[in-house]
Write a protein that holds these residues in place. Structure first.
Motif, PDB file in Angstrom:
ATOM      1  N   GLU A  35     -15.640  62.278  64.087  1.00  0.00           N
ATOM      2  CA  GLU A  35     -14.842  63.270  63.387  1.00  0.00           C
ATOM      3  C   GLU A  35     -13.551  62.640  62.894  1.00  0.00           C
ATOM      4  OE1 GLU A  35     -14.212  66.890  65.491  1.00  0.00           O
ATOM      5  OE2 GLU A  35     -16.173  66.803  66.434  1.00  0.00           O
ATOM      6  N   GLU A  36     -13.273  62.825  61.622  1.00  0.00           N
ATOM      7  CA  GLU A  36     -12.030  62.361  61.031  1.00  0.00           C
ATOM      8  C   GLU A  36     -11.223  63.603  60.674  1.00  0.00           C
ATOM      9  OE1 GLU A  36      -9.288  59.604  59.986  1.00  0.00           O
ATOM     10  OE2 GLU A  36     -11.249  59.155  60.812  1.00  0.00           O
ATOM     11  N   TYR A  37     -10.126  63.786  61.358  1.00  0.00           N
ATOM     12  CA  TYR A  37      -9.305  64.960  61.134  1.00  0.00           C
ATOM     13  C   TYR A  37      -8.407  64.763  59.913  1.00  0.00           C
ATOM     14  CZ  TYR A  37     -10.704  66.193  65.852  1.00  0.00           C
ATOM     15  OH  TYR A  37     -11.435  66.482  66.973  1.00  0.00           O
ATOM     16  N   ALA A  38      -8.247  65.835  59.167  1.00  0.00           N
ATOM     17  CA  ALA A  38      -7.302  65.785  58.054  1.00  0.00           C
ATOM     18  C   ALA A  38      -5.891  65.809  58.642  1.00  0.00           C
ATOM     19  CB  ALA A  38      -7.514  66.973  57.135  1.00  0.00           C
ATOM     20  N   THR A  39      -5.021  65.039  58.075  1.00  0.00           N
ATOM     21  CA  THR A  39      -3.661  64.950  58.578  1.00  0.00           C
ATOM     22  C   THR A  39      -2.872  66.179  58.163  1.00  0.00           C
ATOM     23  OG1 THR A  39      -3.764  62.553  58.394  1.00  0.00           O
ATOM     24  CG2 THR A  39      -1.587  63.542  58.601  1.00  0.00           C
ATOM     25  N   LEU A  40      -2.265  66.824  59.165  1.00  0.00           N
ATOM     26  CA  LEU A  40      -1.432  67.990  58.884  1.00  0.00           C
ATOM     27  C   LEU A  40      -0.135  67.538  58.222  1.00  0.00           C
ATOM     28  CD1 LEU A  40      -1.746  69.999  62.228  1.00  0.00           C
ATOM     29  CD2 LEU A  40      -2.833  70.525  60.049  1.00  0.00           C
ATOM     30  N   PRO A  41       0.473  68.411  57.418  1.00  0.00           N
ATOM     31  CA  PRO A  41       1.781  68.068  56.850  1.00  0.00           C
ATOM     32  C   PRO A  41       2.821  67.913  57.965  1.00  0.00           C
ATOM     33  CG  PRO A  41       0.936  70.116  55.899  1.00  0.00           C
ATOM     34  CD  PRO A  41      -0.024  69.683  56.949  1.00  0.00           C
ATOM     35  N   PRO A  42       3.882  67.134  57.716  1.00  0.00           N
ATOM     36  CA  PRO A  42       4.883  66.896  58.770  1.00  0.00           C
ATOM     37  C   PRO A  42       5.499  68.175  59.339  1.00  0.00           C
ATOM     38  CG  PRO A  42       5.217  65.376  56.967  1.00  0.00           C
ATOM     39  CD  PRO A  42       4.148  66.334  56.529  1.00  0.00           C
TER      40      PRO A  42
ATOM     41  N   PHE B 246       0.117  64.021  67.636  1.00  0.00           N
ATOM     42  CA  PHE B 246      -0.139  63.802  66.217  1.00  0.00           C
ATOM     43  C   PHE B 246      -1.564  64.213  65.885  1.00  0.00           C
ATOM     44  CE2 PHE B 246      -1.383  61.321  62.523  1.00  0.00           C
ATOM     45  CZ  PHE B 246      -0.311  61.527  61.670  1.00  0.00           C
ATOM     46  N   VAL B 247      -1.726  65.032  64.852  1.00  0.00           N
ATOM     47  CA  VAL B 247      -3.043  65.459  64.393  1.00  0.00           C
ATOM     48  C   VAL B 247      -3.262  64.847  63.019  1.00  0.00           C
ATOM     49  CG1 VAL B 247      -4.496  67.412  63.762  1.00  0.00           C
ATOM     50  CG2 VAL B 247      -2.884  67.621  65.664  1.00  0.00           C
ATOM     51  N   GLY B 248      -4.234  63.948  62.918  1.00  0.00           N
ATOM     52  CA  GLY B 248      -4.508  63.324  61.638  1.00  0.00           C
ATOM     53  C   GLY B 248      -5.339  62.078  61.777  1.00  0.00           C
ATOM     54  N   SER B 249      -5.458  61.357  60.691  1.00  0.00           N
ATOM     55  CA  SER B 249      -6.286  60.153  60.661  1.00  0.00           C
ATOM     56  C   SER B 249      -5.578  58.997  61.370  1.00  0.00           C
ATOM     57  CB  SER B 249      -6.595  59.773  59.219  1.00  0.00           C
ATOM     58  OG  SER B 249      -5.420  59.367  58.567  1.00  0.00           O
ATOM     59  N   ASP B 250      -6.378  58.018  61.750  1.00  0.00           N
ATOM     60  CA  ASP B 250      -5.829  56.843  62.421  1.00  0.00           C
ATOM     61  C   ASP B 250      -4.914  56.045  61.495  1.00  0.00           C
ATOM     62  OD1 ASP B 250      -7.068  57.369  64.819  1.00  0.00           O
ATOM     63  OD2 ASP B 250      -8.836  56.160  64.373  1.00  0.00           O
ATOM     64  N   ALA B 251      -5.233  56.039  60.210  1.00  0.00           N
ATOM     65  CA  ALA B 251      -4.398  55.305  59.252  1.00  0.00           C
ATOM     66  C   ALA B 251      -3.003  55.925  59.158  1.00  0.00           C
ATOM     67  CB  ALA B 251      -5.060  55.284  57.880  1.00  0.00           C
ATOM     68  N   ASP B 252      -2.922  57.261  59.147  1.00  0.00           N
ATOM     69  CA  ASP B 252      -1.623  57.934  59.091  1.00  0.00           C
ATOM     70  C   ASP B 252      -0.845  57.741  60.385  1.00  0.00           C
ATOM     71  OD1 ASP B 252      -2.104  58.806  56.511  1.00  0.00           O
ATOM     72  OD2 ASP B 252      -2.966  60.713  57.166  1.00  0.00           O
ATOM     73  N   LEU B 253      -1.553  57.742  61.517  1.00  0.00           N
ATOM     74  CA  LEU B 253      -0.902  57.488  62.807  1.00  0.00           C
ATOM     75  C   LEU B 253      -0.343  56.067  62.837  1.00  0.00           C
ATOM     76  CD1 LEU B 253      -0.331  58.479  65.749  1.00  0.00           C
ATOM     77  CD2 LEU B 253      -2.497  57.409  66.352  1.00  0.00           C
ATOM     78  N   LYS B 254      -1.112  55.126  62.328  1.00  0.00           N
ATOM     79  CA  LYS B 254      -0.670  53.735  62.302  1.00  0.00           C
ATOM     80  C   LYS B 254       0.557  53.572  61.405  1.00  0.00           C
ATOM     81  CE  LYS B 254      -2.677  49.157  61.894  1.00  0.00           C
ATOM     82  NZ  LYS B 254      -3.883  48.395  61.600  1.00  0.00           N
ATOM     83  N   GLU B 255       0.572  54.281  60.278  1.00  0.00           N
ATOM     84  CA  GLU B 255       1.707  54.208  59.349  1.00  0.00           C
ATOM     85  C   GLU B 255       2.977  54.788  59.994  1.00  0.00           C
ATOM     86  OE1 GLU B 255       3.797  53.209  56.040  1.00  0.00           O
ATOM     87  OE2 GLU B 255       1.721  52.698  56.481  1.00  0.00           O
ATOM     88  N   LEU B 256       2.837  55.919  60.698  1.00  0.00           N
ATOM     89  CA  LEU B 256       3.983  56.519  61.382  1.00  0.00           C
ATOM     90  C   LEU B 256       4.480  55.607  62.498  1.00  0.00           C
ATOM     91  CD1 LEU B 256       5.920  58.920  61.714  1.00  0.00           C
ATOM     92  CD2 LEU B 256       4.206  59.963  63.210  1.00  0.00           C
TER      93      LEU B 256
ATOM     94  N   GLY C  69      13.467  48.745  65.568  1.00  0.00           N
ATOM     95  CA  GLY C  69      13.604  47.299  65.703  1.00  0.00           C
ATOM     96  C   GLY C  69      12.937  46.740  66.939  1.00  0.00           C
ATOM     97  N   VAL C  70      11.852  47.375  67.367  1.00  0.00           N
ATOM     98  CA  VAL C  70      11.148  46.927  68.563  1.00  0.00           C
ATOM     99  C   VAL C  70       9.648  46.910  68.299  1.00  0.00           C
ATOM    100  CG1 VAL C  70      12.876  47.760  70.192  1.00  0.00           C
ATOM    101  CG2 VAL C  70      11.042  49.268  69.490  1.00  0.00           C
ATOM    102  N   GLY C  71       8.894  46.476  69.288  1.00  0.00           N
ATOM    103  CA  GLY C  71       7.441  46.456  69.196  1.00  0.00           C
ATOM    104  C   GLY C  71       6.842  47.730  69.744  1.00  0.00           C
ATOM    105  N   GLY C  72       5.544  47.787  69.713  1.00  0.00           N
ATOM    106  CA  GLY C  72       4.826  48.941  70.221  1.00  0.00           C
ATOM    107  C   GLY C  72       3.412  48.947  69.697  1.00  0.00           C
ATOM    108  N   SER C  73       2.733  50.089  69.872  1.00  0.00           N
ATOM    109  CA  SER C  73       1.363  50.210  69.402  1.00  0.00           C
ATOM    110  C   SER C  73       1.004  51.678  69.287  1.00  0.00           C
ATOM    111  CB  SER C  73       0.406  49.504  70.369  1.00  0.00           C
ATOM    112  OG  SER C  73       0.412  50.163  71.616  1.00  0.00           O
ATOM    113  N   GLN C  74      -0.235  51.930  68.855  1.00  0.00           N
ATOM    114  CA  GLN C  74      -0.758  53.283  68.842  1.00  0.00           C
ATOM    115  C   GLN C  74      -2.122  53.247  69.513  1.00  0.00           C
ATOM    116  OE1 GLN C  74      -0.026  51.661  65.970  1.00  0.00           O
ATOM    117  NE2 GLN C  74      -2.072  51.054  65.340  1.00  0.00           N
TER     118      GLN C  74
END
Length: 111
Positions: free
Chosen positions: A27-34, A59-69, A78-83
């Protein structure tokens, strides 16, 4: 060719039908508006070797939008992290700064 990984079939009951083709339900969820996103920001230390991590969940949405956020938050802090698993991990104690960044980006229901 479709990826036929055995991990996608965990919990599948064996079928004796020779014509049976397993189709996984991705399932690929549509990304909700902010404005409709209900994001929650928290600090976590447990299970991370004593290091503090800021987590953004909900966060409700696609993995690409989560990665962008996630990329935006990591860059502005100015730090590292991941999703992972629908959550954004930002290294360090940046709770207030992350909330401020999210609200400036239009995520008004952030706490």
């Amino acid at each position: 060719m479709k990826n036929n990984d055995w991990k996608d079939r965990l919990g599948m009951v064996y079928s004796t039908n020779p014509d049976f083709v397993f189709e996984s339900e991705e399932e690929e969820y549509a990304t909700l508006p902010p404005q409709q996103q209900k994001l929650r920001v928290r600090i976590e230390k447990n299970g991370r070797g004593g290091k503090i991590v800021t987590i953004v969940a909900g966060f409700v949405g696609s993995d690409a939008d989560l990665k962008e956020l996630a990329r935006l938050l990591k860059t502005k802090c100015g730090v590292g992290g991941s999703q992972k698993e629908g959550e954004i991990l930002v290294q360090g104690d940046f709770k207030e700064k992350v909330i401020q960044i999210l609200k400036s980006e239009g995520y008004s229901q952030t706490k």
